[in-house]
Design an enzyme around this catalytic site. Structure first.
Site, PDB file in Angstrom:
ATOM      1  N   ARG A  29      22.277 -45.541 -25.115  1.00  0.00           N
ATOM      2  CA  ARG A  29      22.261 -44.933 -26.442  1.00  0.00           C
ATOM      3  C   ARG A  29      22.016 -43.421 -26.358  1.00  0.00           C
ATOM      4  O   ARG A  29      22.908 -42.612 -26.550  1.00  0.00           O
ATOM      5  CB  ARG A  29      21.184 -45.615 -27.312  1.00  0.00           C
ATOM      6  CG  ARG A  29      21.345 -45.365 -28.815  1.00  0.00           C
ATOM      7  CD  ARG A  29      20.708 -44.065 -29.302  1.00  0.00           C
ATOM      8  NE  ARG A  29      19.299 -43.965 -29.007  1.00  0.00           N
ATOM      9  CZ  ARG A  29      18.579 -42.875 -29.204  1.00  0.00           C
ATOM     10  NH1 ARG A  29      19.152 -41.778 -29.680  1.00  0.00           N
ATOM     11  NH2 ARG A  29      17.294 -42.841 -28.881  1.00  0.00           N
ATOM     12  N   ASP A  30      20.825 -43.031 -26.005  1.00  0.00           N
ATOM     13  CA  ASP A  30      20.464 -41.617 -25.953  1.00  0.00           C
ATOM     14  C   ASP A  30      21.222 -40.890 -24.850  1.00  0.00           C
ATOM     15  O   ASP A  30      21.584 -39.720 -24.998  1.00  0.00           O
ATOM     16  CB  ASP A  30      18.946 -41.510 -25.718  1.00  0.00           C
ATOM     17  CG  ASP A  30      18.420 -40.102 -25.897  1.00  0.00           C
ATOM     18  OD1 ASP A  30      19.098 -39.292 -26.554  1.00  0.00           O
ATOM     19  OD2 ASP A  30      17.334 -39.806 -25.390  1.00  0.00           O
ATOM     20  N   HIS A 221       8.356 -40.030 -23.994  1.00  0.00           N
ATOM     21  CA  HIS A 221       9.785 -39.762 -23.813  1.00  0.00           C
ATOM     22  C   HIS A 221       9.919 -38.284 -23.463  1.00  0.00           C
ATOM     23  O   HIS A 221       9.970 -37.428 -24.351  1.00  0.00           O
ATOM     24  CB  HIS A 221      10.520 -40.089 -25.115  1.00  0.00           C
ATOM     25  CG  HIS A 221      12.002 -39.943 -25.056  1.00  0.00           C
ATOM     26  ND1 HIS A 221      12.856 -41.003 -25.267  1.00  0.00           N
ATOM     27  CD2 HIS A 221      12.797 -38.874 -24.831  1.00  0.00           C
ATOM     28  CE1 HIS A 221      14.112 -40.583 -25.171  1.00  0.00           C
ATOM     29  NE2 HIS A 221      14.096 -39.283 -24.907  1.00  0.00           N
ATOM     30  N   HIS A 223      11.684 -34.905 -21.633  1.00  0.00           N
ATOM     31  CA  HIS A 223      12.889 -34.267 -21.121  1.00  0.00           C
ATOM     32  C   HIS A 223      12.482 -33.341 -19.976  1.00  0.00           C
ATOM     33  O   HIS A 223      11.360 -32.845 -19.931  1.00  0.00           O
ATOM     34  CB  HIS A 223      13.602 -33.495 -22.231  1.00  0.00           C
ATOM     35  CG  HIS A 223      14.378 -34.374 -23.161  1.00  0.00           C
ATOM     36  ND1 HIS A 223      15.579 -34.003 -23.716  1.00  0.00           N
ATOM     37  CD2 HIS A 223      14.132 -35.620 -23.621  1.00  0.00           C
ATOM     38  CE1 HIS A 223      16.039 -34.979 -24.480  1.00  0.00           C
ATOM     39  NE2 HIS A 223      15.172 -35.965 -24.446  1.00  0.00           N
ATOM     40  N   CYS A 254      19.958 -33.763 -26.411  1.00  0.00           N
ATOM     41  CA  CYS A 254      19.840 -33.924 -27.847  1.00  0.00           C
ATOM     42  C   CYS A 254      20.894 -33.054 -28.515  1.00  0.00           C
ATOM     43  O   CYS A 254      20.900 -31.843 -28.318  1.00  0.00           O
ATOM     44  CB  CYS A 254      18.444 -33.528 -28.329  1.00  0.00           C
ATOM     45  SG  CYS A 254      18.287 -33.630 -30.120  1.00  0.00           S
ATOM     46  N   ASN A 263      17.321 -36.146 -20.250  1.00  0.00           N
ATOM     47  CA  ASN A 263      16.201 -37.072 -20.169  1.00  0.00           C
ATOM     48  C   ASN A 263      15.674 -37.193 -18.740  1.00  0.00           C
ATOM     49  O   ASN A 263      16.373 -36.875 -17.776  1.00  0.00           O
ATOM     50  CB  ASN A 263      16.659 -38.460 -20.632  1.00  0.00           C
ATOM     51  CG  ASN A 263      16.957 -38.517 -22.107  1.00  0.00           C
ATOM     52  OD1 ASN A 263      16.105 -38.261 -22.927  1.00  0.00           O
ATOM     53  ND2 ASN A 263      18.199 -38.862 -22.438  1.00  0.00           N
TER      54      ASN A 263
END
Length: 319
Positions: A29-30, A221, A223, A254, A263
């Site tokens: 997804r991300d 989460h 980065h 993002c 990520n």
């Protein structure tokens, strides 16, 4: 020196760390949402199957957002039935009640909402103020809970914002508390532009505990924009956090924060955790092979240092 395929770190446990960590894999997804070229639905489905086969028990599958906002995930209705019986948790992002309706119709059991700690990012990402976005999420969370689903709350810009700069800890705590009060089971703290450092991480986690948000409900989460993701993760582990978000091969960033370069790579995280003697249930070799396979479909090598070390300098060829 490049290590050979199948190499494993030497295990040297450190005191005060959890025995097991659950990795919340966000690659499908991300990780894929920013890809310029459309990734075929069957490739996404195979990606998810391979991640599950590598031992990941939570794989975020897709987002039920309007296709015009994230074209890469426009195939959510086609993808989810292909992986529904994978045997692992498959959370999906639901931005509003319409998204929840779509997820429920396909039998999703785990959903997530995506909030912001800052007004600037709420406006850029959701075209709403923080309060307006929370008001939009409230019925989504309520209905999801009534349907027996688990609900994760993502909270972005927890450490810094590209427009507002450093984000005050108390501001993050205030929005986090409201998400928990809505009924979210879990709260994922996002360092969306990768500016956090370990002391900042510890301070925020402590402040959340003081606001009656238990560590057991928190995930992190990070980065890796400034190379701090693993250091920040270790700080969170030392605080007692046991759920860490990561993206296979280091995919993603993002779309609304241009300085967000990617990520934390799941392979890099697994290498560190296994070296610390922390159980993840993940087969690092199979995971690395999965990222090499996907890199071939994307037409470029994986940015993960561990993938490059284990698979060789060029991880862009197809398996």
């Amino acid at each position: 020196m490049t290590t050979g395929p199948g190499a494993l770190p030497m295990t040297v446990p450190a005191p005060g760390l959890p025995a097991r960590v659950r990795i919340h894999e966000v690659g499908p997804r991300d990780g894929l949402q920013n890809e310029q070229g459309t990734v075929p639905t069957e490739v996404k489905a195979e990606f998810i199957r391979r991640l599950a086969a590598a031992g990941l028990t939570t794989v975020e599958a897709t987002s039920f957002v309007h296709p015009k906002w994230v074209p890469q995930l426009a195939d959510a209705e086609q993808l989810f039935p292909l992986v529904r019986e994978t045997g692992v948790r498959l959370p999906v992002l639901v931005p509003n009640e319409r998204g929840l309706d779509r997820a429920l119709a396909l039998g999703a059991r785990d959903v997530a909402v995506f909030a912001s700690a800052t007004e600037s990012f709420a406006k850029a990402n959701l075209n709403r103020t923080v309060d307006e976005s929370l008001a939009m999420f409230a019925p989504v969370v309520t209905r999801a809970i009534e349907a027996g689903l688990s609900v994760r709350g993502y909270l972005s810009m927890c450490f810094g914002d590209p427009w507002e700069g450093p984000v005050p800890v108390e501001q993050v705590v205030r929005v986090a508390r409201r998400l928990m009060d809505m009924g979210c089971d879990e709260l994922s703290l996002g360092d969306t532009i990768g500016v956090a450092t370990p002391g900042h991480v510890r301070r925020l986690l402590t402040a959340l505990n003081e606001a009656q948000v238990p560590t057991s409900a928190l995930a992190v989460h990070f980065h890796d924009t400034y190379g701090q993701a693993l250091a920040n993760t270790l700080a969170a582990l030392q605080h007692g956090v046991t759920t860490v978000d990561a993206s296979a091969g280091g995919l993603g960033g993002c779309p609304y924060a241009k300085s967000a370069t990617g990520n934390l790579a799941t392979e890099d995280l697994v290498w560190m955790l296994h070296g610390l003697g922390i159980d993840t249930g993940v087969d690092l070799g199979r995971l690395t092979a999965t990222s090499v396979w996907l890199a071939g479909h994307l037409g470029r090598p994986s940015p993960s240092r561990t993938v490059r070390a284990l698979a060789g300098a060029d991880a862009s060829h197809k398996e």
